[in-house]
Write an enzyme that holds these catalytic residues in place. Sequence first.
Site, mmCIF file in Angstrom:
data_model
loop_
_atom_site.group_PDB
_atom_site.id
_atom_site.type_symbol
_atom_site.label_atom_id
_atom_site.label_comp_id
_atom_site.label_asym_id
_atom_site.label_seq_id
_atom_site.Cartn_x
_atom_site.Cartn_y
_atom_site.Cartn_z
ATOM 1 N N SER A 3 0.844 -1.114 -0.060
ATOM 2 C CA SER A 3 -0.080 0.066 -0.066
ATOM 3 C C SER A 3 0.986 1.089 0.018
ATOM 4 O O SER A 3 1.838 1.194 0.635
ATOM 5 C CB SER A 3 -0.919 -0.189 1.359
ATOM 6 O OG SER A 3 -1.547 1.193 1.533
ATOM 7 N N TYR A 27 -1.234 -1.248 10.117
ATOM 8 C CA TYR A 27 -1.497 -1.853 8.667
ATOM 9 C C TYR A 27 -0.359 -1.143 7.816
ATOM 10 O O TYR A 27 -0.133 -2.014 7.154
ATOM 11 C CB TYR A 27 -2.923 -0.778 8.093
ATOM 12 C CG TYR A 27 -3.074 -1.051 7.054
ATOM 13 C CD1 TYR A 27 -3.869 -2.292 6.278
ATOM 14 C CD2 TYR A 27 -2.663 -0.199 6.079
ATOM 15 C CE1 TYR A 27 -3.980 -2.373 4.901
ATOM 16 C CE2 TYR A 27 -2.853 -0.218 4.553
ATOM 17 C CZ TYR A 27 -3.501 -1.382 3.870
ATOM 18 O OH TYR A 27 -3.994 -1.221 2.827
HETATM 19 N N1 LIG Z 1 -8.323 -0.368 -2.438
HETATM 20 C C1 LIG Z 1 -7.353 0.478 -2.256
HETATM 21 O O1 LIG Z 1 -7.625 1.738 -2.145
HETATM 22 C C2 LIG Z 1 -6.304 -0.088 -1.469
HETATM 23 C C3 LIG Z 1 -4.913 0.715 -1.496
HETATM 24 C C4 LIG Z 1 -3.871 0.148 -1.021
HETATM 25 C C5 LIG Z 1 -4.082 -1.051 -0.670
HETATM 26 N N2 LIG Z 1 -4.896 -1.983 -0.913
HETATM 27 C C6 LIG Z 1 -4.572 -3.439 -0.435
HETATM 28 O O2 LIG Z 1 -5.272 -4.275 -1.669
HETATM 29 C C7 LIG Z 1 -5.931 -5.507 -1.294
HETATM 30 C C8 LIG Z 1 -7.360 -5.498 -1.590
HETATM 31 O O3 LIG Z 1 -7.945 -4.491 -0.963
HETATM 32 P P1 LIG Z 1 -9.609 -4.207 -1.309
HETATM 33 O O4 LIG Z 1 -9.509 -2.704 -1.331
HETATM 34 O O5 LIG Z 1 -9.927 -5.057 -2.551
HETATM 35 O O6 LIG Z 1 -10.166 -4.514 -0.083
HETATM 36 P P2 LIG Z 1 -11.697 -5.602 0.213
HETATM 37 O O7 LIG Z 1 -12.036 -5.268 1.695
HETATM 38 O O8 LIG Z 1 -12.669 -5.222 -0.932
HETATM 39 O O9 LIG Z 1 -11.128 -7.204 -0.192
HETATM 40 C C9 LIG Z 1 -10.374 -7.602 1.096
HETATM 41 C C10 LIG Z 1 -10.454 -9.200 1.104
HETATM 42 O O10 LIG Z 1 -9.914 -9.860 1.712
HETATM 43 C C11 LIG Z 1 -10.498 -10.767 2.458
HETATM 44 N N3 LIG Z 1 -9.946 -11.222 3.925
HETATM 45 C C12 LIG Z 1 -10.037 -10.413 5.091
HETATM 46 N N4 LIG Z 1 -9.502 -11.072 5.795
HETATM 47 C C13 LIG Z 1 -8.975 -12.211 5.374
HETATM 48 C C14 LIG Z 1 -8.369 -13.430 5.921
HETATM 49 N N5 LIG Z 1 -8.161 -13.520 7.316
HETATM 50 N N6 LIG Z 1 -8.357 -14.516 5.182
HETATM 51 C C15 LIG Z 1 -8.721 -14.666 3.842
HETATM 52 N N7 LIG Z 1 -9.357 -13.367 3.175
HETATM 53 C C16 LIG Z 1 -9.297 -12.289 4.045
HETATM 54 C C17 LIG Z 1 -11.943 -10.005 2.758
HETATM 55 O O11 LIG Z 1 -12.996 -10.902 3.071
HETATM 56 C C18 LIG Z 1 -12.018 -9.149 1.508
HETATM 57 O O12 LIG Z 1 -12.695 -10.021 0.392
HETATM 58 C C19 LIG Z 1 -5.747 -5.384 0.279
HETATM 59 O O13 LIG Z 1 -4.396 -5.990 0.592
HETATM 60 C C20 LIG Z 1 -5.469 -3.636 0.794
HETATM 61 O O14 LIG Z 1 -4.535 -3.733 1.738
HETATM 62 C C21 LIG Z 1 -6.066 -1.639 -1.270
#
Ligand SMILES: NC(=O)c1ccc[n+]([C@@H]2O[C@H](COP(=O)([O-])OP(=O)(O)OC[C@H]3O[C@@H](n4cnc5c(N)ncnc54)[C@H](O)[C@@H]3O)[C@@H](O)[C@H]2O)c1
Length: 276
Positions: free
Chosen positions: A148, A161
Site C-alpha cells: 500500500s 496496517y
Molecule cells: N483499495 C485500495 O484503495 C487499496 C489501497 C492500498 C492497498 N490496498 C490493498 O489491496 C488489497 C485488497 O484491498 P481491497 O480494497 O480490494 O479490499 P476488500 O476489503 O474489498 O478485499 C479484501 C478481501 O480480503 C478478505 N480477507 C480479509 N481477511 C481475510 C483473511 N483472514 N483470510 C482471507 N481473506 C481475508 C476479505 O474478505 C475481502 O474479500 C488489500 O491487501 C489492501 O490492503 C487497497
Amino acid sequence: MGRLTGRTAIVTGGGGGLGSASARRLAEEGGQVVVADILLDRAQKVASEIRATGGDAIAMYLDLGDPDSIRKLIDDTLAHYGKLEIVFNNGADTRPEFLERDAGIREMDMEVWDHTFQVNTRGTMLMIKHSLPALIKSGDGAIINTSSGASLLGDLARSAYAASKAAVNTLTLYVAAQYGKQGVRCNVISPGMVPTETSRKSQPELIKAVTRHHLTPDLGDPEDIAAMVAFLASSDARFVTGQIMRVDGGVTKAFAHVADNRDQFEAYVAGGSWGE
Ligand SMILES: NC(=O)c1ccc[n+]([C@@H]2O[C@H](COP(=O)([O-])OP(=O)(O)OC[C@H]3O[C@@H](n4cnc5c(N)ncnc54)[C@H](O)[C@@H]3O)[C@@H](O)[C@H]2O)c1
C-alpha cells in the site's frame, strides 16, 4: 490464446474489490483461478461469475490468520488443478470497524497490532512458504504481493496496517533474491487509493481529500490493479522481479504542496507569472 493460458493462479481476498477484478482478469487471459477468501460466499459469487462467462475458476475458503487453512488451500489447489504457477497475495483485513481501531502508536491496542501482522504479513509469508515447492516445480512461478502507499509514507493513523505492508515490501525482496534462480519471480504492487464498495462506504471524506493529491485526473479502478497483476503474472514480465510496482496515480511521487499549488501553476501555464 491468452497470456495466461494453462497457468493456475490463486487469488487471496478474491471476493473483495481488487481481488475479484484481478481474478476476473486472470481468467480472461486464460488462467485457471482459485478464488480464495474468508468470506466463502463472496468467493463463490466471483468464481461462478467467471464460469458464467466461459472462464475457469473455483472458490475455496481461506483464513490467512490460520496456518492450517493456508496449507489446506495450497493442497486443495494442487489436488484440483494439479499445479500452481501464480500466487496473488491480495487478502488483508480491511474491515472498517477493525481499521478504525488502528490509530496512533501511543494508543496502540496489542490485539490490533498482532492481528494485523498475523493476517497481512504472516499470512502473506505463509502463502509464499507453502506455495514455493509447487512454484519452483513449475519452473516459471510468479508471486505478486500487495502492499500500500501507506507503507511508503508517514501518516496519522493505521500505523499497524502500514507497518504490516512495509514488511510485505521487504519480504518481496527476500523471496525474489532467494528463489529467482529457481524460476520464481516475486513483485509487490503498491496501490494508490482505489475506491471499492468497502472503501466508498467507509472513507468518503478520505477519498475526497486524497483525490487532489494524485497526479492523474481520477483515482484508480480495481481494473487498473488487475492489469498490473496480469502483466506481472505473465511472461511479459519475465525480467521483472523484486520490484515495488506503484500503481498509484503518482501519489507517492510528488510533494504534498503540488496539490496546494496546482491553481497557481495552471494560472502560470495560462500566461500569468509564477508569483513571489
Ligand atoms: N483499495 C485500495 O484503495 C487499496 C489501497 C492500498 C492497498 N490496498 C490493498 O489491496 C488489497 C485488497 O484491498 P481491497 O480494497 O480490494 O479490499 P476488500 O476489503 O474489498 O478485499 C479484501 C478481501 O480480503 C478478505 N480477507 C480479509 N481477511 C481475510 C483473511 N483472514 N483470510 C482471507 N481473506 C481475508 C476479505 O474478505 C475481502 O474479500 C488489500 O491487501 C489492501 O490492503 C487497497
